[in-house]
Design a protein around this motif. Structure first.
Motif, short mmCIF file in Angstrom:
data_model
loop_
_atom_site.label_atom_id
_atom_site.label_comp_id
_atom_site.label_asym_id
_atom_site.label_seq_id
_atom_site.Cartn_x
_atom_site.Cartn_y
_atom_site.Cartn_z
N ALA A 76 -5.58 -3.92 -24.90
CA ALA A 76 -4.73 -2.67 -25.57
C ALA A 76 -4.38 -1.82 -24.46
O ALA A 76 -3.08 -1.17 -24.52
CB ALA A 76 -5.53 -2.31 -26.63
N VAL A 77 -5.34 -1.55 -23.56
CA VAL A 77 -5.15 -0.59 -22.55
C VAL A 77 -3.98 -1.07 -21.66
O VAL A 77 -3.02 -0.36 -21.24
CB VAL A 77 -6.27 -0.39 -21.53
CG1 VAL A 77 -6.03 0.70 -20.53
CG2 VAL A 77 -7.53 0.04 -22.59
N ILE A 78 -4.09 -2.34 -21.26
CA ILE A 78 -2.84 -3.14 -20.30
C ILE A 78 -1.71 -2.92 -20.97
O ILE A 78 -0.47 -2.47 -20.44
CB ILE A 78 -3.21 -4.43 -20.10
CG1 ILE A 78 -4.74 -4.38 -19.16
CG2 ILE A 78 -2.30 -5.02 -19.17
CD1 ILE A 78 -5.31 -5.63 -19.13
N LYS A 79 -1.61 -3.16 -22.47
CA LYS A 79 -0.20 -3.16 -23.20
C LYS A 79 0.16 -1.64 -23.05
O LYS A 79 1.36 -1.45 -22.67
CB LYS A 79 -0.61 -3.65 -24.68
CG LYS A 79 0.64 -3.70 -25.50
CD LYS A 79 0.12 -4.48 -26.67
CE LYS A 79 1.54 -4.44 -27.46
NZ LYS A 79 1.28 -3.43 -28.59
N PHE A 80 -0.81 -0.81 -23.23
CA PHE A 80 -0.21 0.77 -23.30
C PHE A 80 0.46 0.98 -21.79
O PHE A 80 1.47 1.73 -21.76
CB PHE A 80 -1.55 1.57 -23.43
CG PHE A 80 -1.17 3.09 -23.35
CD1 PHE A 80 -0.45 3.90 -24.44
CD2 PHE A 80 -1.24 3.72 -22.20
CE1 PHE A 80 -0.36 5.35 -24.28
CE2 PHE A 80 -0.86 5.08 -22.09
CZ PHE A 80 -0.64 5.87 -23.29
N VAL A 81 -0.17 0.66 -20.73
CA VAL A 81 0.07 0.96 -19.33
C VAL A 81 1.52 0.24 -19.09
O VAL A 81 2.46 0.86 -18.60
CB VAL A 81 -0.98 0.37 -18.60
CG1 VAL A 81 -0.20 0.27 -16.94
CG2 VAL A 81 -2.07 1.13 -18.46
N ARG A 82 1.74 -0.97 -19.65
CA ARG A 82 2.82 -1.62 -19.39
C ARG A 82 3.97 -1.02 -20.20
O ARG A 82 5.17 -0.88 -19.58
CB ARG A 82 2.72 -3.15 -19.67
CG ARG A 82 2.10 -4.09 -18.46
CD ARG A 82 2.26 -5.63 -19.06
NE ARG A 82 1.79 -6.39 -17.94
CZ ARG A 82 2.52 -6.97 -17.12
NH1 ARG A 82 3.89 -6.72 -17.15
NH2 ARG A 82 1.86 -7.81 -16.24
N GLU A 83 3.94 -0.64 -21.54
CA GLU A 83 4.71 0.00 -22.21
C GLU A 83 5.26 1.23 -21.68
O GLU A 83 6.31 1.99 -22.08
CB GLU A 83 4.48 0.28 -23.63
CG GLU A 83 4.33 -1.29 -24.54
CD GLU A 83 3.67 -1.03 -25.80
OE1 GLU A 83 3.65 -2.27 -26.50
OE2 GLU A 83 3.14 -0.05 -26.34
N HIS A 84 4.28 2.03 -21.03
CA HIS A 84 4.63 3.56 -20.54
C HIS A 84 4.90 3.63 -19.08
O HIS A 84 5.00 4.77 -18.76
CB HIS A 84 3.46 4.34 -20.90
CG HIS A 84 3.24 4.58 -22.43
ND1 HIS A 84 2.58 3.88 -23.00
CD2 HIS A 84 3.92 5.75 -23.01
CE1 HIS A 84 2.70 4.29 -24.49
NE2 HIS A 84 3.39 5.42 -24.38
N HIS A 85 5.03 2.30 -18.41
CA HIS A 85 5.23 2.39 -17.04
C HIS A 85 6.85 2.37 -16.96
O HIS A 85 7.72 1.64 -17.50
CB HIS A 85 4.73 1.06 -16.41
CG HIS A 85 5.43 0.62 -14.93
ND1 HIS A 85 5.42 1.37 -14.07
CD2 HIS A 85 6.12 -0.43 -14.50
CE1 HIS A 85 5.96 0.87 -13.06
NE2 HIS A 85 6.43 -0.14 -13.41
N CYS A 86 7.35 3.28 -16.01
CA CYS A 86 8.90 3.57 -15.84
C CYS A 86 9.02 3.08 -14.39
O CYS A 86 8.72 3.64 -13.34
CB CYS A 86 9.13 5.13 -15.85
SG CYS A 86 8.83 6.02 -17.46
N PRO A 87 9.58 1.90 -14.27
CA PRO A 87 9.81 1.16 -13.15
C PRO A 87 10.57 1.79 -11.93
O PRO A 87 11.56 2.58 -12.75
CB PRO A 87 10.19 -0.29 -13.25
CG PRO A 87 10.34 -0.29 -14.85
CD PRO A 87 10.06 1.00 -15.51
N SER A 88 10.55 1.82 -10.87
CA SER A 88 11.16 2.52 -9.75
C SER A 88 12.63 1.77 -9.84
O SER A 88 12.70 0.80 -10.14
CB SER A 88 10.92 2.59 -8.53
OG SER A 88 9.56 2.85 -8.67
#
Lengths: 437, 189
Positions: free
Chosen positions: B144-156
């Protein structure tokens, strides 16, 4: 308290077997599959029963299922959805991430384990080949009576000589570093670390973080576990040729073999026996696992940073080790190739099971981060010399003063020939599965 | 757009334009999904998320706590193979947003569970509890944490490296060699 009378014996015990047979099954008919399970489950021993009867027993049976297999038996969609993604997807869908590419690609697997029709495995370990033969005939009869149950493939496994100790076809002593489960009654050998919380390996118990991994319904998951199967062919002729080509004397060849593994073939670890083999140390369970890397061999002058042993268990040079441990079971298969005999081209190797509570955090982590990461420990262009995927373009570096030795164009000593993810239910769960309608 | 082949020449500064979405064609697959590419500025991520209103002070308190933790145990983040971490708070239309940017030498996917364990041990994750949508069971629910990180990551969409692709370990090795050489020269006086 571990429920020893419900946990399949393979999780906690190792059968004293010299032979065995794996049968990979498909259920074309749910009722037929359940009839098979209903008949076979009485032969599946719990850890408790196994320990009580091991002296008199001649064979041991384990059964496990793929996610497709659980569905084929009639497990409902809501329960199926509670299984973790990696198990639902299966090993084939995860191949790229696992590094199972090139010659190791599931497209080349020989045992139909890459098929979505793979539903179950029946694992037999037997004291000797006659008993295995008897069981195989009996199992064939049972299958013939169960409508829609088909055998996709089988694999006979056997120990390779000399039989006094377990070793693979390359001659390396095996089964030296196994985690011990807290409450199992087993004592870790010196250097193997403290016993680990049961939840690292068995569902329904607290793991190292205190969480209790569980699936729904509880009866299905309790005392169960996950199991990754790997059929790894060992190219013995190629391996011996490599040693001859890269070592002038017998001593040099043995040292090179030890550098690739991290242990001499006797089992003696290079940290404790860096210059010369010490077979007595190799055979001594009180001593042969009692070492670390961080202070004892930080640069890898004894055990190269990219050696198999250092990748599969980095000990005190990796974080969070207690969350990445695995129980290993299995056996060698194929005929023994005596030293000095040209390779006969026949398949031989290891058919192994990796048992853990989380495939993604334990088995897949080891495969993705330790075995097949070319840049593990900043090595740049290496993979595990035995467990990694090789195409002849990678290298192996042996730290040495004043200058390291770099072997380029490392050949593939192994090829993956089959594999799958299985769920290993507890005994109550097996009965529950057999009773589905 | 295919991924350009990495330049290993550290003497030649390099920039890399990254397609929309942050991924090139046929990205490498990690255990939790596609891996964001290694660029001249190595691996990295920027997590941007809205904070729970009124929680600003928790972030400043957290800053002081991390300073102390790292001072007491300098290798506490070693596993993450970091170069730099940056934490920011900034306002958008009256709300406060949090940004957590990291530059490191290994793709986050590889060490995500280890990272969560380290975050737990050092208290880094506590700041995430003040973000909207962060899973309440983060301590025990790594996916769930990994999912949160992936969903909130704004790629360069663009990254630059003055000494491209050089790892923190290589930099430390070079500085160690420099120091050892200096020491050697001292001994020759």
């Amino acid at each position: 308290m571990l429920e020893f009378d419900d946990i399949q014996h393979i999780l906690l015990t190792r059968a004293p077997a010299l032979t065995g047979r794996y049968e990979f099954l498909s259920f074309k008919d749910a009722a037929g599959g359940r009839a098979w399970l209903d008949a076979v489950l009485y032969k599946v021993l719990s850890a408790k029963a196994m320990r009580e009867s091991v002296e008199g027993d001649k064979r041991w049976v384990t059964v496990a299922f793929t996610w497709n297999g659980l569905r084929a038996l009639g497990v409902d969609e809501a329960a199926l959805a509670t299984f973790p993604d990696e198990f639902r997807q299966g090993m084939v869908a995860r191949a790229k991430m696992l590094g199972d590419t090139g010659a190791n690609d599931p497209a080349h697997w020989v045992d139909k384990t890459a098929s979505p029709d793979l539903h179950a495995i029946a694992i037999l370990f037997a004291r000797e080949a006659t008993e295995r033969g008897r069981c195989a005939v009996e199992h064939a009869k049972l299958i013939a009576e169960c409508p829609g149950v088909e055998v996709l493939s089988t694999l006979d496994v056997e120990a390779t000589p000399p039989f006094e100790y377990a070793h693979d076809h390359f001659g390396y002593r095996d089964r030296l570093s196994q985690p011990v489960i807290e409450g199992s009654g087993d004592e870790p050998t010196p250097g193997s670390g403290a016993p680990l919380k049961a939840g690292e390996f068995i569902l329904g118990y607290a793991d190292e973080t205190g969480a209790v991994p569980q699936l729904q319904p509880d009866v299905l998951s309790r005392n169960g576990s996950f199991m990754a199967y790997r059929r790894l062919e060992e190219h013995v002729g190629r391996f011996r040729e490599f040693l001859r080509a890269n070592g002038k004397t017998h001593e040099e060849q043995e040292l090179l073999a030890a550098k690739l593994m991290g242990r001499w073939r006797s089992g003696a670890p290079l940290v404790l026996a860096p210059e010369k083999d010490n077979p007595e140390l190799g055979a001594d369970l009180k001593r042969n696992n009692n070492f670390n890397y961080k202070n004892e061999d930080p640069q890898g002058y004894a055990v190269p940073l990219g050696s198999h042993m250092r990748r599969m268990n980095p000990r005190d040079t990796a974080a969070n080790m207690n969350r990445h441990r695995m129980i290993r079971r299995g056996a060698t298969y194929g005929t023994y190739l005596p030293e000095g005999t040209p390779d006969d081209g026949k398949e031989r190797g290891l058919a192994a099971f990796v048992i853990c509570a989380s495939l993604v955090r334990q088995f897949e982590f080891a495969q993705n981060v330790w075995v097949n990461d070319r840049n593990f420990h900043e090595l740049g262009n290496e993979r595990d010399p035995f467990g990694g995927t090789h195409d002849g373009t990678l290298e192996f570096k042996i730290p040495k003063r004043p200058i390291r030795r770099k072997i380029t164009g490392l050949p593939a000593f192994t090829t993956l020939r089959g594999g799958a993810y299985f769920f290993l239910p507890g005994l109550k769960a097996l009965r529950w599965l057999a009773g589905l309608s | 757009m295919p991924k350009p082949s990495p330049q290993s020449d550290w003497t030649k500064p390099a920039a890399m334009a990254i397609p929309k979405g942050g991924l090139f064609e046929n990205p490498e697959q990690g255990r939790y999904g596609p891996i964001f590419p290694k660029t001249p500025a190595n691996y990295g991520f920027s997590i941007i998320a809205k904070i729970i209103p009124g929680r600003e002070e928790a972030f400043y308190e957290y800053g002081r706590k991390i300073e102390k933790t790292v001072a007491e145990q300098p290798d506490c983040l070693a596993t993450l193979k970091l170069h730099y971490l940056r934490w920011n708070l900034f306002p958008i239309k009256g709300d406060t947003y949090f940004q957590y940017s990291a530059i490191f030498d290994t793709d986050f996917d590889k060490y995500s569970e280890d990272a969560i364990a380290i975050f737990t041990a050092t208290g880094i994750n506590t700041v995430f509890e003040n973000l909207e949508g962060f899973p309440k069971d983060w301590k025990t629910n790594a996916p769930a944490v990994i999912k949160f990180v992936r969903e909130h990551h704004c790629p360069s969409f663009l990254e630059y490296g003055e000494y491209p692709y050089v790892s923190a370990d290589e930099i430390k090795k070079a500085l160690r060699v420099k120091a050892a050489l200096g020491q050697m020269l001292d001994q020759m006086q």
